[in-house]
Design an enzyme around this catalytic site. Structure first.
Site, PDB file in Angstrom:
ATOM      1  N   TYR B 119      -7.048 -20.104  -2.826  1.00 12.05           N
ATOM      2  CA  TYR B 119      -7.314 -18.889  -3.610  1.00 12.05           C
ATOM      3  C   TYR B 119      -6.068 -18.032  -3.717  1.00 12.05           C
ATOM      4  O   TYR B 119      -5.252 -17.987  -2.786  1.00 12.05           O
ATOM      5  CB  TYR B 119      -8.375 -18.024  -2.928  1.00 12.05           C
ATOM      6  CG  TYR B 119      -9.792 -18.512  -3.069  1.00 12.05           C
ATOM      7  CD1 TYR B 119     -10.609 -18.051  -4.092  1.00 12.05           C
ATOM      8  CD2 TYR B 119     -10.324 -19.419  -2.159  1.00 12.05           C
ATOM      9  CE1 TYR B 119     -11.921 -18.475  -4.205  1.00 12.05           C
ATOM     10  CE2 TYR B 119     -11.635 -19.850  -2.263  1.00 12.05           C
ATOM     11  CZ  TYR B 119     -12.435 -19.380  -3.285  1.00 12.05           C
ATOM     12  OH  TYR B 119     -13.723 -19.802  -3.397  1.00 12.05           O
ATOM     13  N   TYR B 158     -12.164 -26.586   0.431  1.00 10.48           N
ATOM     14  CA  TYR B 158     -11.149 -25.987   1.300  1.00 10.48           C
ATOM     15  C   TYR B 158     -11.706 -25.756   2.703  1.00 10.48           C
ATOM     16  O   TYR B 158     -12.906 -25.596   2.895  1.00 10.48           O
ATOM     17  CB  TYR B 158     -10.598 -24.692   0.709  1.00 10.48           C
ATOM     18  CG  TYR B 158     -11.612 -23.605   0.460  1.00 10.48           C
ATOM     19  CD1 TYR B 158     -11.985 -22.727   1.469  1.00 10.48           C
ATOM     20  CD2 TYR B 158     -12.178 -23.450  -0.796  1.00 10.48           C
ATOM     21  CE1 TYR B 158     -12.904 -21.730   1.233  1.00 10.48           C
ATOM     22  CE2 TYR B 158     -13.094 -22.451  -1.039  1.00 10.48           C
ATOM     23  CZ  TYR B 158     -13.456 -21.593  -0.017  1.00 10.48           C
ATOM     24  OH  TYR B 158     -14.359 -20.608  -0.258  1.00 10.48           O
ATOM     25  N   ARG B 168     -15.647 -26.103   3.008  1.00  9.27           N
ATOM     26  CA  ARG B 168     -16.595 -25.679   1.981  1.00  9.27           C
ATOM     27  C   ARG B 168     -16.613 -26.704   0.847  1.00  9.27           C
ATOM     28  O   ARG B 168     -15.554 -27.136   0.378  1.00  9.27           O
ATOM     29  CB  ARG B 168     -16.181 -24.331   1.352  1.00  9.27           C
ATOM     30  CG  ARG B 168     -16.167 -23.114   2.239  1.00  9.27           C
ATOM     31  CD  ARG B 168     -17.518 -22.467   2.572  1.00  9.27           C
ATOM     32  NE  ARG B 168     -18.693 -22.829   1.822  1.00  9.27           N
ATOM     33  CZ  ARG B 168     -19.153 -22.203   0.736  1.00  9.27           C
ATOM     34  NH1 ARG B 168     -18.514 -21.168   0.239  1.00  9.27           N
ATOM     35  NH2 ARG B 168     -20.268 -22.580   0.137  1.00  9.27           N
ATOM     36  N   HIS B 171     -16.634 -25.066  -5.222  1.00 12.13           N
ATOM     37  CA  HIS B 171     -17.592 -24.160  -5.877  1.00 12.13           C
ATOM     38  C   HIS B 171     -16.864 -23.141  -6.724  1.00 12.13           C
ATOM     39  O   HIS B 171     -15.667 -22.896  -6.542  1.00 12.13           O
ATOM     40  CB  HIS B 171     -18.460 -23.436  -4.840  1.00 12.13           C
ATOM     41  CG  HIS B 171     -17.661 -22.625  -3.870  1.00 12.13           C
ATOM     42  ND1 HIS B 171     -17.134 -23.154  -2.712  1.00 12.13           N
ATOM     43  CD2 HIS B 171     -17.268 -21.325  -3.897  1.00 12.13           C
ATOM     44  CE1 HIS B 171     -16.463 -22.208  -2.067  1.00 12.13           C
ATOM     45  NE2 HIS B 171     -16.519 -21.099  -2.768  1.00 12.13           N
ATOM     46  N   HIS B 173     -17.510 -19.112  -7.790  1.00  9.34           N
ATOM     47  CA  HIS B 173     -18.322 -17.906  -7.571  1.00  9.34           C
ATOM     48  C   HIS B 173     -18.728 -17.318  -8.918  1.00  9.34           C
ATOM     49  O   HIS B 173     -17.881 -17.198  -9.825  1.00  9.34           O
ATOM     50  CB  HIS B 173     -17.513 -16.858  -6.806  1.00  9.34           C
ATOM     51  CG  HIS B 173     -17.147 -17.264  -5.418  1.00  9.34           C
ATOM     52  ND1 HIS B 173     -17.914 -16.966  -4.327  1.00  9.34           N
ATOM     53  CD2 HIS B 173     -16.085 -17.961  -4.949  1.00  9.34           C
ATOM     54  CE1 HIS B 173     -17.342 -17.449  -3.232  1.00  9.34           C
ATOM     55  NE2 HIS B 173     -16.231 -18.059  -3.582  1.00  9.34           N
TER      56      HIS B 173
END
Lengths: 188, 252
Positions: B119, B158, B168, B171, B173
């Site tokens: 991110y 990640y 995780r 995905h 958000h």
């Protein structure tokens, strides 16, 4: 209970730790220009169940204006002087949030005025709803507040600060846990 | 409390299995109290929420419009210096209320990791490369059918620090609004067939399997475009709105 013909809502998931570059924006917490006549600060701290501040929470508010009208106007992301009655603020490293806004008036004669609030945070698996009431005599007739035991009522009522603003802490868990709300149709 | 040594995946998976085995069938909402997701321990309310009827201010969603959102914000692959690395994809679908009515002209916001699972956030310490051409946040307004559409790259899975060797599933958000303030939703969209699903305490905080499946997009070859991008479809259903249709027409 689910009414016939209704679809089951998509479940929520936590906002996570990495929303800061996507959701907060400069004008988010500034519903009204700081320093303008009639503007106040609505501020406080979000705490977890150990009493520690929550530095990665996000609050959104929806409110009436100072005349009790609910704005239905676009422009919350690029305000350009418009009062839209909606704002968004992330908590800082000390768990504090702050909005600059106008104090909402009741939307009906004799009703209590409040900010409708949604809370998101890392560690909070789905959003929760609450209210922040404006202190004053109108609270005595509010159906929601009067339905609550006295010791929990205070968790929904802001305190007037020395500058005429409103201070309100949110406690996700534990002593003084904020009253959170559910609306019809929200129980899957 | 945080244990002295991080839990193993095996013990987290055991905790998930126990909670699922004890769950009522048909529990379709996400649990706020789900200990395998360690950060939820001190951050979930312990008291039952108070059931209330929404009042005027809660019946009115914020309004967004053309002055809020530029159409180019729906393309996360646009960057003045070049294109992001990764599998270019389109994700599209409809935002509906529980009665199947489209939510029109409403804001949809997304954010995600890049193709390497990193991110653009100062607190993301995953030693995977940042992509100088990918920011990973987008917005759009739904159209008259409630449809949203984003162009982006497929995010990578990640690691995170919930437990030892925790990962995780990939995905995106999503942040959504309805017609009413009460319909607010923030959730995550996942990709079909992810091997990390059974291991992930956030995804598994929804104890009902059918309900979990509502978070998984469908690969959609009709959305895939020739020599350009793969396509995924994902519809989102908000909680029912409380206003009568006549009241809604007044506000339209």
């Amino acid at each position: 209970m689910r009414e016939q013909g209704r679809s089951t809502p998509t479940p929520g998931q936590t906002v996570g730790p990495f929303f800061h570059y996507a959701l907060p924006y400069d004008d988010g917490p500034r519903l009204a220009p700081p320093g303008a006549a009639g503007t106040i600060r609505l501020h406080g701290t979000v705490y977890d169940g150990a009493g520690a501040p929550v530095p990665d929470a996000l609050l959104e508010i929806r409110q009436a204006d100072a005349a009790g009208r609910i704005p239905r106007t676009e422009g919350s992301l690029r305000r350009d002087g418009r009062f839209t009655g909606w704002g968004r603020a992330a908590t800082d490293a000390a768990g504090r949030y702050a909005f600059t806004t106008v104090e909402p008036a009741p939307t009906r004669d004799g009703a209590a005025a409040y900010f409708a609030v949604t809370v998101f945070a890392r560690g909070l698996l789905d959003r929760v709803f609450t209210r922040i009431y404006i202190p004053g005599p109108a609270l005595d007739g509010d159906p929601l507040l009067t339905a609550l035991p006295e010791e929990r009522r205070g968790t929904l009522v802001a305190m007037r600060d020395s500058n005429g603003g409103l201070r309100h802490d949110i406690r996700l868990q534990g002593d003084g846990e904020t009253v959170f709300l559910t609306f019809p149709g929200h129980d899957g | 409390m945080w244990p002295m040594t991080p839990a193993t995946q095996r013990s987290i998976s055991d905790e998930i299995a126990q909670l699922h085995a004890a769950a009522e069938p048909g529990e379709t909402r996400t649990r706020l109290d789900f200990a395998p997701y360690r950060s939820s321990t001190l951050r979930h309310p312990t008291k039952q929420p108070l059931a209330v009827d929404p009042e005027e201010v809660e019946l009115a969603a914020p309004v967004f419009g053309q002055s809020d959102v530029d159409p180019i914000e729906a393309d996360l692959t646009l960057h003045p210096q070049g294109e992001p690395i990764g599998e270019r994809m389109v994700v599209t679908g409809r935002v509906l209320d529980a009665d199947g009515r489209p939510v029109r002209g409403q804001l949809v916001e997304i954010w995600q990791a890049n193709a390497a699972g990193r991110y653009v956030h100062k607190r993301d310490q995953h030693p995977a490369p940042l992509d100088p051409h990918f920011h990973g946040a987008g917005r759009c307004l739904t159209d008259d059918e409630g449809r949203y559409r984003f162009t982006t790259v497929k995010p990578g899975p990640y690691p995170w620090r919930n437990h030892d060797n925790a990962w995780r599933p990939a995905h995106i958000h999503f942040s959504l609004f309805g017609r009413e303030f009460t319909q607010r939703l923030v959730t995550q969209m996942y990709f079909p067939g992810d091997p990390l699903f059974p291991l992930d305490p956030i995804f598994q905080s929804i104890t009902d399997e059918q309900a979990r499946r509502r978070l998984i997009a469908t690969y959609d070859h009709d959305v895939t475009t020739h020599e350009w991008a793969t396509g995924y479809s994902w519809d989102i259903v908000l909680t029912g709105s409380h206003a009568t249709p006549m009241e809604e027409d007044d506000h339209a």
